[in-house]
Motif scaffolding. Structure first.
Motif, PDB file in Angstrom:
ATOM      1  N   SER A 199       0.794  -1.224   0.000  1.00 24.75           N
ATOM      2  CA  SER A 199       0.000   0.000   0.000  1.00 24.75           C
ATOM      3  C   SER A 199       0.827   1.275   0.000  1.00 24.75           C
ATOM      4  O   SER A 199       0.267   2.369  -0.102  1.00 24.75           O
ATOM      5  N   LYS A 222      -0.052   3.457  -2.911  1.00 27.78           N
ATOM      6  CA  LYS A 222      -1.375   4.073  -3.075  1.00 27.78           C
ATOM      7  C   LYS A 222      -1.322   5.588  -3.254  1.00 27.78           C
ATOM      8  O   LYS A 222      -2.009   6.125  -4.137  1.00 27.78           O
ATOM      9  N   PRO A 223      -0.561   6.322  -2.457  1.00 23.72           N
ATOM     10  CA  PRO A 223      -0.526   7.779  -2.672  1.00 23.72           C
ATOM     11  C   PRO A 223      -0.053   8.175  -4.061  1.00 23.72           C
ATOM     12  O   PRO A 223      -0.487   9.199  -4.600  1.00 23.72           O
ATOM     13  N   TYR A 259      -4.203   8.436  -5.162  1.00 20.55           N
ATOM     14  CA  TYR A 259      -4.634   9.666  -4.499  1.00 20.55           C
ATOM     15  C   TYR A 259      -4.024  10.929  -5.102  1.00 20.55           C
ATOM     16  O   TYR A 259      -4.744  11.889  -5.400  1.00 20.55           O
ATOM     17  N   ILE A 278      -6.881   7.011   3.343  1.00 24.82           N
ATOM     18  CA  ILE A 278      -5.422   6.878   3.412  1.00 24.82           C
ATOM     19  C   ILE A 278      -4.994   6.508   4.827  1.00 24.82           C
ATOM     20  O   ILE A 278      -4.143   5.635   5.028  1.00 24.82           O
ATOM     21  N   SER A 291      -5.841   3.049   5.385  1.00 23.57           N
ATOM     22  CA  SER A 291      -5.298   2.220   4.309  1.00 23.57           C
ATOM     23  C   SER A 291      -6.354   1.266   3.752  1.00 23.57           C
ATOM     24  O   SER A 291      -6.105   0.080   3.561  1.00 23.57           O
ATOM     25  N   ALA A 327      -9.102   3.125  -2.915  1.00 16.59           N
ATOM     26  CA  ALA A 327      -7.944   3.304  -3.798  1.00 16.59           C
ATOM     27  C   ALA A 327      -8.211   2.721  -5.177  1.00 16.59           C
ATOM     28  O   ALA A 327      -7.917   3.342  -6.201  1.00 16.59           O
ATOM     29  N   MET A 381      -1.130  12.420   4.799  1.00 20.47           N
ATOM     30  CA  MET A 381      -0.163  11.421   5.270  1.00 20.47           C
ATOM     31  C   MET A 381       0.416  11.775   6.635  1.00 20.47           C
ATOM     32  O   MET A 381       0.996  10.908   7.300  1.00 20.47           O
ATOM     33  N   LYS A 401       3.625   6.729   4.683  1.00 18.43           N
ATOM     34  CA  LYS A 401       2.673   5.657   4.385  1.00 18.43           C
ATOM     35  C   LYS A 401       3.354   4.301   4.597  1.00 18.43           C
ATOM     36  O   LYS A 401       4.523   4.128   4.257  1.00 18.43           O
TER      37      LYS A 401
END
Length: 883
Positions: A392, A395-396, A400, A443, A446, A451, A550, A571
């Motif tokens: 994960s 993911k950002p 995102y 976020i 998670s 996402a 974050m 993250k």
């Protein structure tokens, strides 16, 4: 008419009928025979003159240079390495041994070098015109330099010649010295000098020093065929084919050498086959030296970016000014030598390894790095050599940030959080579901559904291109929704992840990470200088929003262990085992940044299998990150995260909450050894729409952490580890009022040391292949890993063979994929290379009440990267594949 009259009449007719033809101007031919002959004459004369001149140059200049430089390798000082404050941190000193006489060198070892470097060595006179011609033909055909024509004698000449300029005259001088060497020495003497002088990686020179370095043998006659071939493979690329550093590349090149030796009659076919099969596993005695990992990285960068060879650097007398911070590097090295910072290994076969990279985001300079525990000089570095699934932590970057950049979303946007499938791809949440969730909460917790949903909304290619723009190397096969949860076919490393996150920390600007500021040569002239031109990869507003969200991950999310006395955003990422019924993890990550520096940490086994997995999850990496960064930043002036001059982001006003929220009662916990699950249950509160939040604390921990969310009145914890004791409690959460009740009563459970083997699943096809201890092919993985979580794990029973069609239907209301009971659908298993995709948890998984089909094992790919990801059309679980 008479004959005379007829003749006269015909002549008169011809005169009257013929017309005068216009005169044409004759063109002079440019290429006359005379001109061609004269041109050939002058060309031949010129060629003869040049040949005579070249011959005189070769004979006279070569003899002169050879006499002047005999028995010399360099006249320069050692190359010196400096930190960012110009403090000396190391020198590239030679590792040499006593020279070896020709008669003490095994004939087969000589043959290995002859077969590889110069098969006509004993026939030519220093320069092999046949080889030069063959190389020229191949170069012309390929339109590039694909083959060289240098003989062993010429290579020796390079080592004797002093200057490092690469010009025609240098090449001509090399040839002249080679001819002079052949005139003054026998072939045996030249070979002896060659083997005692050439570079064998790093600062190791000479065949005996190399034998000691790589095999621990000072007697060359003890070398085996595969060891001789390994050494003969190195001159082509001493760093690239270093067996300590790149064992797989060394093995590939060794196979080429062995094939050449067989083709030329030096070894038999059985000898070749046996030698090709040997794996390199020698561990040289430890030689501890401060900053060695950084020095090695900087030397590699000098080779790759500036075209300097290891030999150039070793004998060139350069001064290399780096970006290293001494305090930070020492802190990282000390942390890697402290075994308490790592999970204890399950046996003596492997230790838990790690990697860390710290970057100054303002200029892109690498502040500190470490490629593993017990790092050896020129050893294997996981900073950039190893690639693993980021879970994960990606993911950002993939969902995102590109969503914010599109202008259609903000950090307060509500994202879909309902249980759903995207075609055949069915990710799942660990913390339960709701109609929507804010981007910030998604976020922080998670969650997986938001996402994947978000990547689907903005378009897979949008997220894919954004990730590549930040410097992470993706393949075209990564263009699918599993990318949102960490599904990258080749994996990534701490260098790429730290560089990518530095763009968040730097207000949207990305600078390529580098370790060398400048290089000066032996005369003091600056010959190379770093280019630190920034590239904008996102807007300031996007970077600021990502930083705000974050920071919540560290304040009260999955990254709480990374808290230090400065602002931190980051993250977590966890890549689970990928084995059915095993809740341990393959990889754990934390990537975070302060206003000053950005850093990435990875931990895991180099060769994960069923026995070699991590019991801990991403908080282990987060804690390591916090411990290192707290000390590394000592003395660095504290700053604040950059904020745009104008931020137009709507914010929700706080919603008034009711005065009381009913506490959950009747909470109980019990361990079921048959399923290795802690079963949790409680009484429902008399209010509709309530979400229950479960918290857990292992007795050695100081505080409780969030485990999972659910809307039912029971749940299970399959991530509890044998031999440990846990405490649990549950709260009621009211989404409409954003209100959480007081904790319920606390329940404690001790997990048995010897968990029982679960009963076999009657739905399993006995004809399916069984897994092996090798790395299972895996792919896209996400943080919370619902691939095998859920009320029932029927989703895993749909064919995880990778190459065979799904043929086993899952049972129950699976969360692993499928649609309420059909785990198999028509899925292709766990990836293009087979296997169940690993599951990702931050925090651990939700319960599984039925055994699942084991994943089909596949060979590992890309130096430990776990498998490849499937396309969106294949059945997939959250971070993985639908059974």
């Amino acid at each position: 008419m008479s004959k005379d009259e007829i003749s006269r009449t015909n002549r008169n007719r011809d005169r009257t009928s013929s017309k005068p033809k216009p005169k044409t101007k004759k063109k002079k031919r440019f290429l006359t025979k005379k001109r061609v002959l004269w041109t050939m004459f002058f060309a031949t004369a010129l060629a003869i003159f040049c040949a005579l001149g070249g011959y005189l140059f070769i004979m006279l200049n070569g003899e002169k240079l050879l006499d002047a430089n005999k028995d010399k390798l360099t006249v320069n000082e050692t190359t010196k390495i400096y930190d960012r404050n110009a403090n000396l941190i190391g020198e590239l000193s030679f590792e040499k041994s006593d020279p070896v006489d020709y008669q003490d060198i095994p004939k087969l070892l000589v043959s290995a070098f002859v077969a590889t470097e110069d098969k006509r060595y004993f026939e030519h006179k220093g320069v092999d015109l046949w080889a030069i011609g063959r190389a020229a033909v191949k170069d012309i055909a390929a339109r590039s330099m694909v083959e060289g024509g240098s003989t062993i004698t010429q290579q020796l000449a390079k080592n004797i010649f002093l200057t490092r300029d690469k010009t025609f005259f240098r090449k001509a001088t090399e040839v002249s010295i080679a001819v002079a060497l052949e005139n003054q020495h026998t072939k045996e003497e030249i070979m002896e000098m060659y083997l005692n002088r050439i570079n064998f990686g790093g600062t190791t020179y000479g065949i005996k020093a190399a034998s000691i370095r790589y095999f621990g043998k000072s007697n060359l006659n003890e070398l085996k065929v595969w060891e001789m071939a390994t050494l003969a493979a190195m001159p082509k690329g001493p760093s690239r084919y270093n067996p300590l550093r790149n064992p797989e590349l060394s093995k590939e090149r060794r196979a080429v050498v062995l094939q050449l030796m067989y083709d030329q009659g030096y070894i038999t076919e059985p000898e070749m086959i046996e030698a090709k099969a040997v794996n390199y596993n020698y561990k040289p005695p430890e030689k501890k030296q401060r900053y060695q990992a950084f020095i090695d990285y900087a030397v590699d960068e000098a080779e790759e970016k500036f075209g300097l060879s290891e030999d150039d650097l070793n004998i060139g007398g350069y001064k290399i000014y780096t970006t290293m911070d001494k305090n930070a590097q020492e802190t990282v090295e000390d942390a890697f030598t402290d075994s308490d910072n790592f999970e204890k290994p399950v046996d003596d076969e492997q230790i838990v390894q790690g990697s860390m990279t710290i970057i100054n985001q303002e200029n892109g300079g690498i502040v500190a790095l470490m490629g593993g525990r017990n790092y050896e000089k020129k050893g294997y570095s996981r900073v950039n050599d190893s690639r693993r699934s980021p879970g994960s932590a990606i993911k950002p970057l993939v969902a995102y940030a590109p969503a914010l950049e599109s202008g259609k979303f903000t950090m307060e946007s509500r994202l879909s959080n309902e249980k759903q499938c995207f075609g055949k791809y069915c990710p799942n949440n660990l913390h339960g579901y709701s109609s929507t969730i804010s981007m910030s909460d998604a976020i922080q917790k998670s969650e997986n559904i938001p996402a994947v949903w978000l990547l689907n909304e903005i378009g897979i290619n949008t997220g894919f291109q954004f990730v590549k723009k930040t410097g992470i190397n993706l393949a075209d096969e990564d263009k699918n929704l599993a990318l949102a949860l960490g599904g990258v076919s080749k994996g990534t490393n701490t260098l790429e992840m730290a560089q990518a996150y530095s763009s968040f920390a730097n207000g949207g600007e990305l600078r390529e990470a580098y370790s060398i500021k400048s290089i000066t040569d032996s005369t003091g002239t600056t010959v190379y200088k770093a280019n630190t031109t920034p590239k904008r990869v996102m807007s300031e507003t996007t970077a600021w929003q990502m930083t705000e969200m974050m920071q919540n991950v560290v304040r009260d999310g999955t990254g709480k262990k990374a808290k230090i006395n400065r602002p931190v955003a980051g993250k977590t990422g966890t890549n689970q085992s990928g084995y059915s019924g095993i809740s341990s993890n393959r990889d754990v990550w934390f990537v975070g940044y302060t206003p000053e520096w950005t850093a990435a940490v990875w931990m895991g086994y180099d060769k994960p299998d069923k026995q070699h997995l991590l019991k801990n999850s991403s908080p282990l990496a987060a804690a390591f990150w916090g411990k290192v960064m707290e000390k590394a930043l000592e003395g660095v002036p504290e700053k604040q995260f950059p904020q745009p001059d104008r931020v137009d982001i709507p914010k929700n006003e706080p919603t008034p909450t009711p005065e009381t929220a009913q506490t959950v009662s009747g909470f109980a916990a019990e361990y079921d050894a048959s399923t290795m699950t802690v079963n949790l249950s409680w009484q429902a509160v008399p209010v509709s729409g309530v979400e229950y939040r479960i918290y857990r604390r292992e007795t050695s921990e100081t505080e409780f952490s969030s485990l999972l969310n659910t809307v039912s009145t029971s749940a299970g914890d399959i991530s509890a580890m044998p031999g440990l004791t846990y405490e649990y409690y549950v709260t009621a959460y009211y989404p409409e009022q954003d209100l959480e009740s007081e904790p319920s009563n606390t329940a404690a459970v001790s997990v048995q040391d010897e968990p029982q083997t679960p009963e076999p699943d009657p739905t399993i096809d006995p004809n399916l292949p069984t897994p092996t201890p090798d790395n299972t092919g895996e792919a896209g993985t996400g943080e919370d890993n619902p691939g095998n979580s859920g009320n029932n794990s029927g989703g895993n029973s749909g064919n995880n063979n990778g190459n065979n069609p799904g043929n086993n239907n899952g049972n129950g209301n699976q969360q692993g994929g499928g649609n309420n009971g059909n785990g198999g659908n028509n899925g292709n298993g766990g990836g293009n290379n087979g296997g169940t995709l690993p599951e990702i948890t931050d925090p651990p998984l939700a319960p599984t009440t039925e055994p699942t089909v084991p994943p089909a094992a596949t060979d590992p790919v890309n130096e430990g990267t776990e498998g490849v990801i499937l396309s969106p059309e294949t059945d997939a679980t959250d971070e993985g594949i639908l059974p």
